[in-house]
Design a protein around this motif. Structure first.
Motif, short mmCIF file in Angstrom:
data_model
loop_
_atom_site.label_atom_id
_atom_site.label_comp_id
_atom_site.label_asym_id
_atom_site.label_seq_id
_atom_site.Cartn_x
_atom_site.Cartn_y
_atom_site.Cartn_z
N LEU A 74 0.83 -1.20 0.00
CA LEU A 74 0.00 0.00 0.00
C LEU A 74 0.87 1.25 0.00
CD1 LEU A 74 -2.83 -0.97 2.52
CD2 LEU A 74 -3.15 -0.45 0.12
N ASN A 129 -6.50 -9.04 0.39
CA ASN A 129 -7.76 -9.60 0.87
C ASN A 129 -8.88 -8.67 0.44
OD1 ASN A 129 -7.40 -7.40 2.47
ND2 ASN A 129 -6.67 -8.60 4.22
N VAL A 131 -10.46 -6.51 2.06
CA VAL A 131 -10.39 -5.14 2.55
C VAL A 131 -9.58 -4.27 1.61
CG1 VAL A 131 -9.56 -3.67 4.39
CG2 VAL A 131 -10.71 -5.79 4.93
N LEU A 134 -11.73 -3.49 -1.31
CA LEU A 134 -12.69 -2.45 -0.95
C LEU A 134 -12.02 -1.09 -0.95
CD1 LEU A 134 -15.04 -3.47 1.98
CD2 LEU A 134 -15.61 -2.87 -0.36
N HIS A 135 -10.78 -1.07 -0.41
CA HIS A 135 -10.05 0.17 -0.36
C HIS A 135 -9.81 0.71 -1.76
CE1 HIS A 135 -7.23 3.11 1.25
NE2 HIS A 135 -6.55 2.88 0.15
N ASN A 140 -10.66 5.47 1.21
CA ASN A 140 -11.05 5.68 2.60
C ASN A 140 -10.75 7.12 2.99
OD1 ASN A 140 -11.86 5.50 5.16
ND2 ASN A 140 -10.77 3.60 5.61
N LEU A 142 -11.67 8.69 5.44
CA LEU A 142 -11.52 8.92 6.88
C LEU A 142 -10.13 8.56 7.38
CD1 LEU A 142 -14.96 7.54 8.04
CD2 LEU A 142 -14.30 9.88 7.57
N ALA A 143 -9.30 8.02 6.52
CA ALA A 143 -7.97 7.61 6.97
C ALA A 143 -6.90 8.28 6.12
CB ALA A 143 -7.84 6.09 6.91
N ASP A 145 -3.67 10.05 5.55
CA ASP A 145 -2.46 10.37 6.29
C ASP A 145 -1.78 11.59 5.64
OD1 ASP A 145 -1.60 9.16 4.03
OD2 ASP A 145 -0.86 7.35 5.00
N PRO A 260 -21.32 5.28 5.31
CA PRO A 260 -19.92 5.25 4.86
C PRO A 260 -19.55 6.60 4.25
CG PRO A 260 -21.16 3.42 3.92
CD PRO A 260 -22.14 4.28 4.64
N THR B 235 -14.58 -6.29 9.28
CA THR B 235 -13.84 -6.53 8.05
C THR B 235 -14.75 -6.51 6.85
OG1 THR B 235 -14.14 -8.86 8.52
CG2 THR B 235 -12.07 -7.89 9.17
N GLU B 238 -17.72 -0.82 5.18
CA GLU B 238 -16.93 0.39 5.24
C GLU B 238 -17.31 1.16 6.49
OE1 GLU B 238 -17.04 2.76 1.54
OE2 GLU B 238 -15.52 3.87 2.65
N ASN B 263 -5.79 -7.92 10.98
CA ASN B 263 -5.03 -7.46 9.81
C ASN B 263 -5.95 -6.93 8.73
OD1 ASN B 263 -3.41 -9.02 11.25
ND2 ASN B 263 -2.88 -10.47 9.64
N ALA B 264 -7.18 -7.39 8.79
CA ALA B 264 -8.07 -7.09 7.69
C ALA B 264 -8.57 -5.64 7.72
CB ALA B 264 -9.26 -8.04 7.71
N VAL B 265 -8.36 -4.92 8.83
CA VAL B 265 -8.80 -3.54 8.88
C VAL B 265 -7.72 -2.67 8.23
CG1 VAL B 265 -9.43 -1.66 10.40
CG2 VAL B 265 -10.13 -3.98 10.95
N ASP B 266 -8.16 -1.67 7.45
CA ASP B 266 -7.25 -0.78 6.76
C ASP B 266 -6.18 -0.23 7.73
OD1 ASP B 266 -5.99 1.18 5.35
OD2 ASP B 266 -7.82 2.08 4.55
N ARG B 268 -4.17 2.15 7.58
CA ARG B 268 -4.13 3.61 7.73
C ARG B 268 -5.17 4.09 8.72
NH1 ARG B 268 -3.14 5.35 1.57
NH2 ARG B 268 -4.06 3.32 1.24
N LEU B 269 -6.32 3.41 8.69
CA LEU B 269 -7.39 3.76 9.63
C LEU B 269 -6.94 3.46 11.06
CD1 LEU B 269 -10.19 4.82 9.69
CD2 LEU B 269 -11.06 2.52 9.48
#
Lengths: 297, 316
Positions: A74, A129, A131, A134-135, A140, A142-143, A145, A260, B235, B238, B263-266, B268-269
């Motif tokens: 990433l 995976n 996630v 989805l990203h 996202n 909200l995240a 950086d 979301p 997971t 959103e 691990n499955a959560v972003d 960066r979040l």
């Protein structure tokens, strides 16, 4: 006393989410940056009848970003560079195919973007995976950086400066391509730089809103602004403002109603679009009814 | 064209060979007791208690998610060839009943968690519009948390059940199974004491973490570490700004020292939440599956040691 309570209520609803949480402030800064850069690009896309082109390019970014992701995870830099190259390549290929074959440009674009979307999903799934996927698809907001915010700000700066340089030839070409060709040779380079700008803004938006929605903050404000003005400058300014307002209200929606965040921003812009279709003074439905009756009377 | 045909034939031969190899593996060598365990932790225990006398395979291998496993026809054949089947129970392997029926096996099924005092799930059921926590197909009986193995005391019950099942299926091996189980239960007692010692080094006010894992209810109940749910950051959905704000607020208000997210959560979040709460980001916890052998949780004991080390490091 009552007035004071009302003020507090308004403050709680409209301001305190941003005062209390840094992630909300970052998200707001991010969508503002995106709206500033993308809105003028969107207005030009619409003027040039290339609104769907933005969508096609947004999908085309996916495999490039995914290859960057395959190579270095990433990493913002790898994903941005990959996305930029892929988006630009698809735009050029579609143009070249349109000239070399009998197919029209929109048809080649449609073919290319579907292939890129499928390819991108396959590449992401090969390593990541659900996630990560989805990203990629929804981002996202909200995240955000520091790196991502700097990228968004840089994209907005570059695209505003470049637009200042190529604005005239671009507008002229949109309005009367033949005339521009007769007086100047700047049309071709301007068009290419413009495509690059579209790709750049989409790559910026990709981090916050994902491939599927990044184009929303570009096209929706532009389309909305068309219902409120026919003047290019006014349209551009109002598109940027609409984008920022949608970002702010969408984030509030996400905060208060638990939606979301990315989709909430685009949905809010969608609601404004519906209102504009109905009530917009330039070509809105109600306006059309009123003026027709006026003519009949 | 001809070359393509040849390639096809070769591919077909390879496939057939692979299938027959898998088949011979599944039926195993004749003199050993052929046992099938539903997932990696059960497999670990059967292998330890059974020793040389059993041949055990897991349907859901290391790292696999047994909550949502979709059995394959090959699994039905493996189950059909088994002489003993070991499952966790408590509704953990919702797919297992159908698989046992489909394979038409007459082998006894050992529910290893039998006799465990069940706990309610650690999280209240998610409200409409919020992220669902837990399994996706609703196989789990409402009100029971199936992850009972996360308590080492329960693990002793599991191992006793497995021992009894093996002894019934293979009475000649009685002595071996009894000796292996007794030795292992002693090891579990040492592990339990080790975890309690590690928890004792954490100041009581700091014994709490925010987590997206839903598997640590029994661990929390036994060892006195609070696992507070990070609701909405699942997971599968959103996250909304409201969910993230809620987590940040809870972490700040209860001064929770560490976040353990899957691990499955972003990532960066997770970093963003950590930055706004000054909580530490804990390492990886393993809950539902062991890792493949070189990994940090290749056996049950390794897994529990790894988890308590990560938790103690983050909270101390």
């Amino acid at each position: 006393m009552r007035g004071r309570g009302g003020v507090m209520f308004i403050y709680d609803v409209l301001v305190s989410p941003f005062a209390e949480f840094e992630f909300m402030r970052r998200a707001l800064v991010g969508v503002c940056g995106l709206a500033l850069g993308a809105a003028p690009v969107g207005v030009l896309l619409m003027l040039r009848r290339m609104s769907l082109m933005g969508d096609a390019m947004a999908h085309a970014i996916l495999p490039g970003a995914a290859i960057g992701y395959l190579m270095s995870g990433l990493s913002l830099f790898a994903m941005t560079t990959g996305g930029l190259i892929a988006g630009f390549m698809v735009a050029l290929t579609a143009g070249a195919l349109a000239r070399a074959t009998e197919l029209k440009e929109d048809a080649s674009l449609a073919a290319l973007f579907l292939v890129s979307l499928a390819l991108g999903v396959v590449i992401v799934s090969a390593r990541g995976n659900s996630v990560d996927l989805l990203h990629f698809l929804f981002g996202n907001v909200l995240a955000l950086d520091n790196e991502t915010l700097v990228l968004i700000a840089a994209v907005a700066t570059v695209s505003l400066l470049t637009l200042a340089l190529i604005w005239r030839p671009l507008v002229l070409e949109s309005v009367d391509a033949g005339f521009l060709r007769s007086v100047s040779r700047s049309g071709g380079p301007a068009h290419i730089s413009f495509l690059a700008l579209v790709a750049l803004n989409l790559v910026g938006g990709f981090q916050a809103l994902g491939t599927l929605l990044a184009v929303g903050i570009m096209i929706l404000p532009a389309v909305i602004s068309r219902f409120w003005s026919r003047d290019l400058t006014a349209m551009t300014v109002s598109a940027a403002v609409t984008g920022i307002v949608s970002g702010y209200c969408g984030l509030l929606l996400s905060y208060h109603a638990g939606l979301p965040a990315g989709p909430a921003v685009i949905l809010f812009a969608g609601a404004v679009y519906c209102a504009s279709v109905l009530f917009g003074p330039c070509g809105g439905l109600l306006r059309g009814l009123v003026s027709r009756r006026h003519l009949e009377a | 064209m001809r070359r393509g045909l040849a390639a096809l034939v070769v591919a077909a031969v390879v496939v057939v060979a692979a299938i027959s190899a898998a088949q011979s593996q599944a039926t195993g060598n004749g003199d050993k007791l052929n046992v099938v365990a539903s997932f990696s932790i059960m497999r670990d225990w059967v292998a330890i208690v059974g020793g040389d006398r059993v041949e055990v395979s897991a349907l859901v291998g290391p790292g696999g998610d047994a909550h949502v496993y979709a059995p394959t026809p090959r699994d039905a054949r493996i189950v059909g060839a088994a002489r003993l089947i070991v499952v966790n129970g408590l509704g953990f392997e919702g797919w297992m009943d159908r698989l046992v029926q489909a394979s038409a096996t007459r082998a006894p099924v050992i529910v290893a968690s039998a006799g465990v005092v069940p706990l309610p799930p650690p999280y209240p059921p998610p409200q409409a519009g919020e992220g669902r926590v837990g399994d996706r197909f609703g196989n789990r009986p409402a009100g029971i948390d199936p992850h009972a193995w996360q308590s080492v005391r329960n693990a002793e019950i599991y191992v006793s059940n497995i021992r009894d099942g093996l002894m019934r299926a293979d009475p000649q091996g009685r002595g071996t199974y009894e000796a292996n189980a007794t030795a292992y239960i002693q090891e579990l007692a040492r592990l339990d004491a080790e975890i309690r010692r590690a928890v004792a080094t954490i100041p009581p006010a700091r014994r709490k973490v925010i987590t997206t894992h839903d598997a640590f209810g029994y661990f929390a109940a036994d060892y006195g570490i609070a696992f507070i749910a990070a609701q909405g950051v699942s997971t599968e959905t959103e996250a909304s700004a409201r969910d993230i704000a809620r987590i940040i607020r809870a972490t700040r208000e209860q001064t929770i020292p560490a976040l353990f997210f899957e691990n499955a959560v972003d990532p960066r979040l997770v970093r963003r939440i950590a930055a706004e709460t000054r909580a530490r980001i804990g390492g990886t916890l393993f809950s539902d599956a062991l890792t493949a052998p070189p990994g940090p949780a290749a056996t049950y004991v390794d897994m529990m040691r790894h988890n308590i080390r990560e938790i103690a490091d983050a909270l101390r």
